[in-house]
Motif scaffolding. Structure first.
Motif: not given
Length: 209
Positions: A32-37, A158-166, A200-205, A208-209
């Motif tokens: 919820p607090d992701h800033d979509f950078k 299958y479970e995919a995750h995206a992480y913001d290392l910064t 890729m479609d899910a990440l863009q929808r 996240i990217l």
């Protein structure tokens, strides 16, 4: 391609990324607090015991990301599997950041359900004999029965995750989770190229990217 969670790799990366992963099945989740950078360099990890399986996924996903103009790199080329036993969590994170990696995408199987399916054996009709009665030929046929049998069908999640290392909070840098359900008579991701396009479609929808 059959992806199974590698205990050592999965554990170390999970500790590295330090996220509490939701336990609900079949969903998309965005922090919820992701800033979509915009991320500058994304590392892709296939969490698998089979190194070829991991490499196949990483290369395919990196290719898909680059087609969409995202700088990315296979995780195995940054952290070779043989390094894992000698690196601790802080060292792994530091190494990724030193290579300019600011985000990670990973994939693992989180659940497999296998069931037996009854298959009725096929029946074939084949010529058995041919006889002549005057000017007429008469053919006879017989049926060949194959035995019934059981086969196995499996459902993979299958479970995919995206992480913001910064992220400022290094203990809470999971920004995205996506689950994909796949039914198959034999293990494996169906047609890897369509699968990574789905991710890729899910990440863009989900922005996240």
């Amino acid at each position: 391609m059959y992806l199974l969670k590698s205990i050592s790799l999965f554990t170390l990366l999970s500790l590295l990324l330090s996220a509490c992963i939701p336990s609900v099945s079949y969903y998309n989740w965005v922090a919820p607090d992701h800033d979509f950078k915009k991320f500058d360099n994304i590392a892709v990890f296939g969490l698998t015991r089979d190194l070829q399986d991991a490499s196949d996924f990483e290369v395919a996903m990196v290719g898909q990301l680059r087609k969409n103009s995202y700088q990315s790199i296979p995780g195995m080329t940054i952290i070779p599997p043989e390094w894992m036993k000698d690196l601790d969590v802080k060292s792994i994170r530091k190494h990724l950041l030193s290579k300019g990696v600011d985000a990670v995408i990973s994939l693992a199987i989180v659940d497999v359900t296998t069931r037996a399916i009854f298959v009725s054996g096929p029946t074939y009709i084949i010529p058995a004999d041919r006889s002549r009665f005057g000017a007429t030929y008469i053919s006879t046929y017989k049926e060949i029965y194959q035995p019934d049998y059981y086969t196995q069908s499996s459902t993979f999640i299958y479970e995919a995750h995206a992480y913001d290392l910064t992220a400022e909070d290094v203990n809470n840098n999971l920004i995205w989770t996506y689950q994909y359900k796949y039914d198959a008579a034999t293990p494996g991701i169906p047609q890897l190229s369509p699968f990574v396009r789905t991710l890729m479609d899910a990440l863009q929808r989900d922005r996240i990217l």
